[in-house]
Write a protein that holds these residues in place. Structure first.
Motif, PDB file in Angstrom:
ATOM      1  N   LEU B 343       0.739  -1.207  -0.016  1.00  0.00           N
ATOM      2  CA  LEU B 343      -0.101  -0.096   0.055  1.00  0.00           C
ATOM      3  C   LEU B 343       0.856   1.291  -0.021  1.00  0.00           C
ATOM      4  O   LEU B 343       0.315   2.344   0.273  1.00  0.00           O
ATOM      5  N   ARG B 344       2.166   1.001  -0.305  1.00  0.00           N
ATOM      6  CA  ARG B 344       3.199   2.248  -0.073  1.00  0.00           C
ATOM      7  C   ARG B 344       3.253   2.961  -1.458  1.00  0.00           C
ATOM      8  O   ARG B 344       4.036   2.781  -2.077  1.00  0.00           O
ATOM      9  N   TYR B 345       2.210   3.481  -1.928  1.00  0.00           N
ATOM     10  CA  TYR B 345       2.329   4.097  -3.419  1.00  0.00           C
ATOM     11  C   TYR B 345       1.660   5.340  -3.344  1.00  0.00           C
ATOM     12  O   TYR B 345       0.522   5.559  -2.925  1.00  0.00           O
ATOM     13  N   HIS B 346       2.353   6.368  -3.889  1.00  0.00           N
ATOM     14  CA  HIS B 346       1.722   7.721  -3.753  1.00  0.00           C
ATOM     15  C   HIS B 346       0.451   8.142  -4.708  1.00  0.00           C
ATOM     16  O   HIS B 346      -0.013   8.804  -4.433  1.00  0.00           O
ATOM     17  N   GLY B 347      -0.002   7.322  -5.581  1.00  0.00           N
ATOM     18  CA  GLY B 347      -0.905   7.378  -6.495  1.00  0.00           C
ATOM     19  C   GLY B 347      -2.284   6.374  -6.267  1.00  0.00           C
ATOM     20  O   GLY B 347      -2.159   5.593  -5.459  1.00  0.00           O
ATOM     21  N   MET B 348      -3.072   6.325  -7.066  1.00  0.00           N
ATOM     22  CA  MET B 348      -4.275   5.528  -7.239  1.00  0.00           C
ATOM     23  C   MET B 348      -4.670   5.583  -8.624  1.00  0.00           C
ATOM     24  O   MET B 348      -4.719   6.210  -9.332  1.00  0.00           O
ATOM     25  N   SER B 349      -5.151   4.228  -8.933  1.00  0.00           N
ATOM     26  CA  SER B 349      -5.905   3.811  -9.955  1.00  0.00           C
ATOM     27  C   SER B 349      -6.710   5.125 -10.704  1.00  0.00           C
ATOM     28  O   SER B 349      -7.665   5.496 -10.108  1.00  0.00           O
ATOM     29  N   PRO B 350      -6.329   5.266 -11.847  1.00  0.00           N
ATOM     30  CA  PRO B 350      -7.198   6.494 -12.351  1.00  0.00           C
ATOM     31  C   PRO B 350      -8.514   6.217 -12.693  1.00  0.00           C
ATOM     32  O   PRO B 350      -9.446   6.999 -12.447  1.00  0.00           O
ATOM     33  N   ILE B 351      -9.036   5.110 -12.672  1.00  0.00           N
ATOM     34  CA  ILE B 351     -10.360   4.615 -12.869  1.00  0.00           C
ATOM     35  C   ILE B 351     -11.120   4.538 -11.219  1.00  0.00           C
ATOM     36  O   ILE B 351     -12.027   5.270 -11.056  1.00  0.00           O
TER      37      ILE B 351
END
Lengths: 456, 456
Positions: B343-351
């Motif tokens: 879960l260590r990710y700066h972004g999120m799925s565009p959908i």
């Protein structure tokens, strides 16, 4: 033998979970020899065993006559969390081996303990709870039994004290944390916390331990603690009874999908998985209803059946348990620190020992590196990372399938895939790095073990 | 809402495995914003994307119109090794919480990769093989995606090069060995083997890495190597498409057993599990056929949706990828080394970002210690040791069930149990020892990340 078009995983439904365990002793013509009191050499009485084991379990231990034992509802409910376990048609392994053989495996690693051990752990915890006990003690080798028992005790809110063989404790620190997550206390064995542990440490300084030592410590702890009993994950008749659910489900799936096994294979440490898997099929064989070839696979480093003696021996190194008649290397035999910790045991289930003595099953050994080679092939084709213990059975299944390739025979092979290898990555790392070593005891090593056999 | 008497595990059969993936973009009224070329700020063309991704996957990435995409037979065959996955009625957890709520979980940890990641890994490996490539490169955080891709590549005999976030590489050495057992090469990221890795190491000496860094390295490696392409385990539209199989099976089980969920919960890192689980239900909601409450659960330490901005940003730290419009903390945001590496990710799925922006789903955060507390309750009652990532969803499911206890509502809750925690025992050990720390970035930390957002 031709196989109908089966689905990849052989499904049973929850309603197909057996309602009874199967007791192979009821069908055995020669019953397994009784446990003996080590002092008097008389058969152990129920009241003597009840000092160590739960009452209902003592009854099951001594029952040579009832073929079916009802599974209590509470245990059936728990079984539904992970049973029926899959019987899988290994089509990708068959393709890789290019064999005409049909290979199936009964996968018991689909629960958090990662092995078949949960089948007996939940039964033993249930009977302890039913008896109103506070908790139980046990030993664990590879950690699978200890994990299983921790889960079972958490479920019934019982205290759980685990003596873990030191070599596994050190190679598998994460196993300890799984057990602690389920609320268990974990002690490296041999330890200074018991008299027998201190004695073993004195006699064998620097020992990496063995199941035999850990059993001694756990028994001493249970007997000396109010409201506690000892539980054991293998060897005993009661354990094979609980594990018969593996074989019963396999049998049910074979019937449902018209599969007729020629060969049934299991790894053999104390015998819990092998005995559970083959029991119902062995019953058919003894009753003359069908014929099967049964193969037990032992590590070359700890060859109880293939190189041991059929004799009365202690179940533990510290000589605190009753005597069992079994194939044994002698309770002083200290197995080399191979990675298949679950198979590092000097003896063998008395039931399986008697069946082997009667020529009803075969046994063979496999070296550690040949076992990991089989594990790698299996992992890459069938997608499951197998436990080193289970991989002994994979080795033999592959060997038998390759024989079929030579002869053109379409034999049907079923083997027990007892568990997963997630906590065995130290061993896999050695194999991946090419630094794995094989251990085979020489005759002098074995003679030292045999010298410890009690004179009866 | 009352629930019929369902079996403990909701069984589907192999014939119930969906034959098509579901593309939620076809039903979305506002489509997710297109990927942009970071130089021209024009939408990325298929031929530009094809330098990085496999051809068929580029087509899937850009397809906003076809509702159903057929699953190739080779992938269906592989799916049969572990699918359909169980939808389980959490009766023991319900009992423990003493709640009138009905709790179900879709368990995706029943394969050796230990998570849902295998659903997309096998698809991406298949299309790489179909295109005649030699191999693929990728990044991995917690190691689940890398393990899944290693398994998929072993199956299709493709080379596999994995850049593993350094903090996970160090905390989870055994993960590396699983990947090596499946034949993959594993490199700790940031590394000295790529230009972008060296640049990041200069700018942030001693960094423990992030998914963003590892993506940059893997992309650079793929683009510079003949016969290789890059594959990604989350964020992308194609990944959510493949993961829709989770939601489709869940939907099928709900229909078969007449279960009507009120709330559907998933953990959210890049969005692959959450998007896959909710997509088919979201389609029903958008089409006005049913209403559901969707809850995304993020770690408090990396709150992309709850505290991020909806803006165009790089998918990676090294700024080698296209720009994606998404909820983001800025590609320079360096998450604290919490244990839920996935879960260590700066972004999120565009959908998912667009669905969140449109008010079709909710998001909340959970602190690490509250997540492990939920994990322990779940492990002890339901018998499965959950991954830290998955335990974010457990936390929210428990919270919602406890709300029902207060209000007396009989809501039906489904959550995604994405994987198992066998390789997360370092984190469990900290929790068991009481030494776990919570990290919540302050506004100044976030502002530093936002400062890196490109001006568009």
């Amino acid at each position: 033998m031709s196989i109908p078009n089966t689905p990849y995983k052989i499904y049973l439904e929850e309603k197909d979970i057996p309602m009874n365990w199967y007791n192979v002793r009821a069908d055995m013509k020669t019953k397994p020899a009784p446990l003996l009191n080590p002092g008097t050499h008389e058969p152990m009485k129920a009241e003597e065993l009840a000092a160590v084991f739960c009452e209902d379990l003592v009854e099951q231990e001594l029952d040579n006559t009832h073929r079916l034992i009802p599974i209590p509802k509470e245990i059936q409910d728990f079984y539904r969390m992970y049973r029926p376990s899959p019987l899988t048609h290994a089509i990708f392994l068959e393709q890789e081996l290019d064999t005409p053989a049909h290979i199936f495996y009964k996968f018991e690693g689909n629960n958090t303990s990662g092995s078949h051990k949960l089948n007996s752990a939940i039964a033993q915890a249930y009977y302890a709870k039913k008896q109103g006990l506070k908790g139980v003690t046990t030993e664990t080798g590879a950690g699978q039994w200890g994990t299983a028992l921790s889960m079972a005790c958490a479920f019934f809110k019982l205290d759980c004290r685990v003596y873990m063989v030191k070599v596994s404790y050190e190679q598998k620190p994460f196993r300890r944390e799984v057990m602690r997550t389920y609320g268990a206390s974990v002690v490296a064995s041999p330890s200074n916390t018991t008299e027998v542990g201190r004695r073993i440490l004195e006699a064998y300084p620097g020992t990496t331990g063995s199941l035999g030592c850990a059993i001694s410590e756990a028994v001493e702890d249970a007997v000396g603690r109010e409201g506690y009993r000892y539980v054991l994950g293998s060897v005993l008749n009661q354990v094979l009874l609980h594990q018969s659910i593996i074989g019963l489900e396999t049998q049910a799936a074979c019937r449902k999908y018209d599969i007729h096994p020629d060969i049934i294979i299991g790894c053999a440490g104390g015998g819990s998985n092998l005995g559970g898997l083959i029991s119902p099929f062995m019953g058919e064989k003894i009753r003359g209803e069908a014929d099967y070839q049964f193969i037990a696979v032992e590590p070359a480093s700890c060859p109880s059946m293939t190189r041991g003696r059929y004799a009365y021996d202690f179940c533990d190194t510290g000589m605190v348990t009753p005597l069992a008649k079994m194939y044994t290397l002698g309770h002083d035999f200290m197995p080399s620190p191979i990675h298949a910790g679950g198979l590092r045991y000097h003896g063998m289930s008395p039931i399986l020992s008697q069946l082997y003595e009667d020529g009803l099953m075969e046994a063979r050994t496999a070296t550690q590196s040949s076992v990991f080679q089989a594990a790698e092939v299996f992992a890459r084709t069938e997608g499951i990372l197998p436990a080193p213990e289970s991989s002994h059975a994979i080795r033999a299944a592959i060997d038998e399938a390759l024989k079929c390739k030579e002869t053109g025979e379409e034999k049907t092979i079923i083997f027990g895939l007892t568990g997963t290898g997630y906590f065995d990555m130290t061993a896999y790392e050695q194999y991946n790095n090419g630094s794995m070593q094989d251990y085979i005891p020489d005759d002098a090593d074995l003679e030292k073990g045999f010298a410890s056999l009690p004179k009866i």
